[in-house]
Design a protein around this motif. Structure first.
Motif, PDB file in Angstrom:
ATOM      1  N   THR A   1      -6.347  13.279 -82.906  1.00 31.32           N
ATOM      2  CA  THR A   1      -7.503  13.609 -82.059  1.00 31.32           C
ATOM      3  C   THR A   1      -8.176  14.925 -82.434  1.00 31.32           C
ATOM      4  O   THR A   1      -9.079  15.360 -81.724  1.00 31.32           O
ATOM      5  CB  THR A   1      -7.086  13.662 -80.572  1.00 31.32           C
ATOM      6  N   THR A   2      -7.704  15.623 -83.484  1.00 31.23           N
ATOM      7  CA  THR A   2      -8.469  16.773 -83.996  1.00 31.23           C
ATOM      8  C   THR A   2      -9.024  16.378 -85.368  1.00 31.23           C
ATOM      9  O   THR A   2      -8.496  15.464 -86.027  1.00 31.23           O
ATOM     10  CB  THR A   2      -7.609  18.046 -84.168  1.00 31.23           C
TER      11      THR A   2
ATOM     12  N   GLY B   1      -2.557  17.967 -85.079  1.00 28.65           N
ATOM     13  CA  GLY B   1      -1.524  18.064 -86.097  1.00 28.65           C
ATOM     14  C   GLY B   1      -0.165  18.448 -85.555  1.00 28.65           C
ATOM     15  O   GLY B   1       0.871  18.036 -86.097  1.00 28.65           O
TER      16      GLY B   1
ATOM     17  N   ASP C   1       0.301  16.267 -76.140  1.00 24.71           N
ATOM     18  CA  ASP C   1       0.398  17.588 -75.503  1.00 24.71           C
ATOM     19  C   ASP C   1      -0.428  17.602 -74.210  1.00 24.71           C
ATOM     20  O   ASP C   1      -1.178  16.647 -73.928  1.00 24.71           O
ATOM     21  CB  ASP C   1       0.041  18.714 -76.484  1.00 24.71           C
TER      22      ASP C   1
ATOM     23  N   THR D   1     -14.562  16.176 -77.469  1.00 17.78           N
ATOM     24  CA  THR D   1     -13.978  17.098 -76.484  1.00 17.78           C
ATOM     25  C   THR D   1     -13.330  18.324 -77.143  1.00 17.78           C
ATOM     26  O   THR D   1     -12.776  19.174 -76.448  1.00 17.78           O
ATOM     27  CB  THR D   1     -12.927  16.359 -75.618  1.00 17.78           C
TER      28      THR D   1
ATOM     29  N   GLU E   1       1.112  25.549 -81.465  1.00 17.97           N
ATOM     30  CA  GLU E   1       2.123  25.632 -82.534  1.00 17.97           C
ATOM     31  C   GLU E   1       3.479  26.086 -81.990  1.00 17.97           C
ATOM     32  O   GLU E   1       4.523  25.708 -82.511  1.00 17.97           O
ATOM     33  CB  GLU E   1       1.601  26.612 -83.606  1.00 17.97           C
TER      34      GLU E   1
ATOM     35  N   LYS F   1       6.029  23.506 -81.537  1.00 17.97           N
ATOM     36  CA  LYS F   1       6.439  22.658 -82.675  1.00 17.97           C
ATOM     37  C   LYS F   1       7.792  23.132 -83.197  1.00 17.97           C
ATOM     38  O   LYS F   1       7.909  23.704 -84.283  1.00 17.97           O
ATOM     39  CB  LYS F   1       5.363  22.752 -83.773  1.00 17.97           C
TER      40      LYS F   1
HETATM   41  P1  NAD Z   1      -3.197  21.288 -82.685  1.00 18.50           P
HETATM   42  O1  NAD Z   1      -2.488  20.011 -82.751  1.00 18.50           O
HETATM   43  O2  NAD Z   1      -2.493  22.458 -82.101  1.00 18.50           O
HETATM   44  O3  NAD Z   1      -4.578  21.068 -81.924  1.00 18.50           O
HETATM   45  C1  NAD Z   1      -5.419  22.176 -81.679  1.00 18.50           C
HETATM   46  C2  NAD Z   1      -5.768  22.274 -80.183  1.00 18.50           C
HETATM   47  O4  NAD Z   1      -6.683  21.232 -79.867  1.00 18.50           O
HETATM   48  C3  NAD Z   1      -4.564  22.076 -79.255  1.00 18.50           C
HETATM   49  O5  NAD Z   1      -4.680  22.985 -78.206  1.00 18.50           O
HETATM   50  C4  NAD Z   1      -4.731  20.649 -78.743  1.00 18.50           C
HETATM   51  O6  NAD Z   1      -4.178  20.491 -77.462  1.00 18.50           O
HETATM   52  C5  NAD Z   1      -6.228  20.510 -78.726  1.00 18.50           C
HETATM   53  N1  NAD Z   1      -6.757  19.154 -78.860  1.00 18.50           N
HETATM   54  C6  NAD Z   1      -6.303  18.197 -79.684  1.00 18.50           C
HETATM   55  N2  NAD Z   1      -7.111  17.141 -79.641  1.00 18.50           N
HETATM   56  C7  NAD Z   1      -8.095  17.426 -78.758  1.00 18.50           C
HETATM   57  C8  NAD Z   1      -9.247  16.754 -78.305  1.00 18.50           C
HETATM   58  N3  NAD Z   1      -9.592  15.581 -78.815  1.00 18.50           N
HETATM   59  N4  NAD Z   1     -10.024  17.348 -77.387  1.00 18.50           N
HETATM   60  C9  NAD Z   1      -9.711  18.594 -76.920  1.00 18.50           C
HETATM   61  N5  NAD Z   1      -8.661  19.294 -77.330  1.00 18.50           N
HETATM   62  C10 NAD Z   1      -7.858  18.720 -78.247  1.00 18.50           C
HETATM   63  O7  NAD Z   1      -3.696  21.774 -84.124  1.00 18.50           O
HETATM   64  P2  NAD Z   1      -4.276  21.015 -85.394  1.00 18.50           P
HETATM   65  O8  NAD Z   1      -5.219  21.980 -86.000  1.00 18.50           O
HETATM   66  O9  NAD Z   1      -4.739  19.643 -85.104  1.00 18.50           O
HETATM   67  O10 NAD Z   1      -3.002  20.870 -86.339  1.00 18.50           O
HETATM   68  C11 NAD Z   1      -2.310  22.004 -86.815  1.00 18.50           C
HETATM   69  C12 NAD Z   1      -0.915  21.580 -87.172  1.00 18.50           C
HETATM   70  O11 NAD Z   1      -0.976  20.590 -88.176  1.00 18.50           O
HETATM   71  C13 NAD Z   1      -0.047  22.709 -87.726  1.00 18.50           C
HETATM   72  O12 NAD Z   1       1.202  22.648 -87.097  1.00 18.50           O
HETATM   73  C14 NAD Z   1       0.075  22.390 -89.196  1.00 18.50           C
HETATM   74  O13 NAD Z   1       1.318  22.824 -89.716  1.00 18.50           O
HETATM   75  C15 NAD Z   1      -0.009  20.891 -89.194  1.00 18.50           C
HETATM   76  N6  NAD Z   1      -0.522  20.327 -90.446  1.00 18.50           N
HETATM   77  C16 NAD Z   1       0.177  19.355 -91.037  1.00 18.50           C
HETATM   78  C17 NAD Z   1      -0.293  18.774 -92.207  1.00 18.50           C
HETATM   79  C18 NAD Z   1       0.458  17.649 -92.839  1.00 18.50           C
HETATM   80  O14 NAD Z   1       0.124  17.230 -93.920  1.00 18.50           O
HETATM   81  N7  NAD Z   1       1.422  17.099 -92.173  1.00 18.50           N
HETATM   82  C19 NAD Z   1      -1.497  19.187 -92.773  1.00 18.50           C
HETATM   83  C20 NAD Z   1      -2.202  20.194 -92.135  1.00 18.50           C
HETATM   84  C21 NAD Z   1      -1.712  20.762 -90.961  1.00 18.50           C
END
Ligand code: NAD
Ligand code: GLY
Length: 356
Positions: free
Chosen positions: A131-132, A107, A44, A174, A75, A78
């Protein structure tokens, strides 16, 4: 560097280590040998700014043909529209069945890129570089890939395991604090459902700084628990349901806040507290709800969220015609051990109202 071997239908390794992003080319080479597949990096816009060019330059230098697709973070991306754009990108770049999708991000990126990989040409390999914190401890492991539809979240999806998961805890530096703490709700969940000592270890580290000092151990412990659960129940028909501890009620709180007031992690935190309080009348030891509330509130996560009866009813599916009369709720028999409990939905609603 720590390694976890996940022996699902398609086996793969999780590699965890500080500075590991720089080793991505060598670790990918271990999986593909002398072959240099084309790598389609999907990320992203936020993650791209931090790590996109760095990763693609490293991979190109190691001799991989690389192309990159960047979509707006969040989201709201997605969905099938973004997947359609990804298909166009994979087509334009000639990605064949022997090439590889690389999901670089949280995610959302992992779920969307994984879904595209599962379906492009009836599946191509994909590598997760989460990366989260949430993606590192949960979504990058276990193969649930999905996108949202207008009818609801994660409705179009698949079980499709990655070929490799590479996690570098340095990328968490970050992350904005609220996004980091969102992931902590899932981390605390692992202690609650599986490992009492890990729960107390986390409770003794109530700040980001203290947690980051032990982050490799934390990532390893969470991924190893998820490995065990997923290897026993890859397709989510039994044991894997314990990973939903706090999620049913968390869903009600997300609904109550119209998906804007509360993040997923905040809703799950309050959902775990509510499930523990509710469980206290059904066998959860009385000290457990207080322990969970103390650990989560020390991290700045909410422990109670007010919710209307109709949002609770929608979250448990009581608002839908034809839905079953019972619900399976994950409750704690003791700290560190969870099990499913079947309850009539109407009874659950009454118990929840009494808790408010
Ligand atoms: P996300 O991917 O939206 O990340 C959150 C924010 O952090 C975004 O704005 C992203 O650009 C930013 N970001 C990401 N890495 C970064 C970094 N290293 N430094 C700075 N900014 C960064 O959200 P999330 O919380 O990682 O994931 C949520 C998603 O995961 C949901 O869609 C959920 O449905 C899904 N999920 C899936 C499972 C599964 O088992 N597959 C489990 C839990 C959640
Ligand atoms: N995040 C829940 C699961 O992977 O089953």
């Amino acid at each position: 560097m720590k390694t976890i071997q996940v022996n699902t239908g398609r086996p793969y390794r999780i590699q965890i280590g500080s500075g590991l992003l720089d080793q991505a080319p060598a670790l990918i080479a271990q999986a593909y040998g002398d072959r240099r597949p084309r790598l389609a990096v999907i990320t992203d816009d936020t993650v791209d700014q931090f790590y996109g060019d760095h990763l693609t330059a490293l991979l190109e230098r190691a001799g991989y043909p690389v192309c990159k697709f960047v979509f707006p973070h969040g989201e709201q991306s997605k969905n099938l529209q973004t997947v359609h754009a990804v298909y166009g990108f994979l087509s334009e770049n000639g990605i064949t069945r022997t090439d590889v999708v690389v999901a670089l991000g949280g995610g959302v990126v992992g779920a969307l890129a994984g879904f595209a990989a599962a379906t492009w040409l009836r599946s191509v390999d994909f590598i997760q570089i989460p990366t989260t914190l949430l993606a590192q401890v949960d979504s990058s492991v276990g193969g649930k890939v999905a996108v949202d539809l207008a009818h609801g979240k994660n409705l179009a999806g698949a079980f499709y395991q990655p070929r490799l998961v590479l996690m570098d805890p340095d990328t968490l530096d970050t992350l904005p604090l609220p996004v980091f703490m969102d992931g902590m709700a899932e981390v605390v969940k692992y202690g609650c459902i599986w490992d009492e000592d890990f729960f107390h270890f986390l409770a003794g580290r109530p700040s980001r700084q203290a947690l980051m000092a032990d982050i490799e151990h934390i990532l390893y412990t969470c991924c190893d628990i998820k490995r065990k659960v997923v290897m026993e129940d890859e397709l989510d028909t039994g044991l894997r349901m314990i990973l939903n501890f706090g999620h049913t009620l968390g869903h009600a709180y997300e609904l109550a806040g119209h998906y804007v007031e509360w993040t997923h992690g905040q809703a799950v935190a309050a959902g775990m507290c509510a499930a523990a309080r509710l469980g206290a009348r059904l066998g959860t030891p009385p000290e457990v709800p207080e322990q969970i509330e103390a650990a989560l509130s020390a991290l700045g996560l909410p422990t109670r969220i007010s919710c209307s009866k109709s949002d609770y009813a929608a979250a448990v599916g009581l608002d839908k015609k034809g839905a079953g009369a019972d619900i399976t709720l994950i409750l704690l028999d003791q700290m560190g051990h969870a099990s499913p409990h079947k309850l009539p939905k109407a009874e659950l609603l009454k118990r929840l109202e009494a808790l408010q």
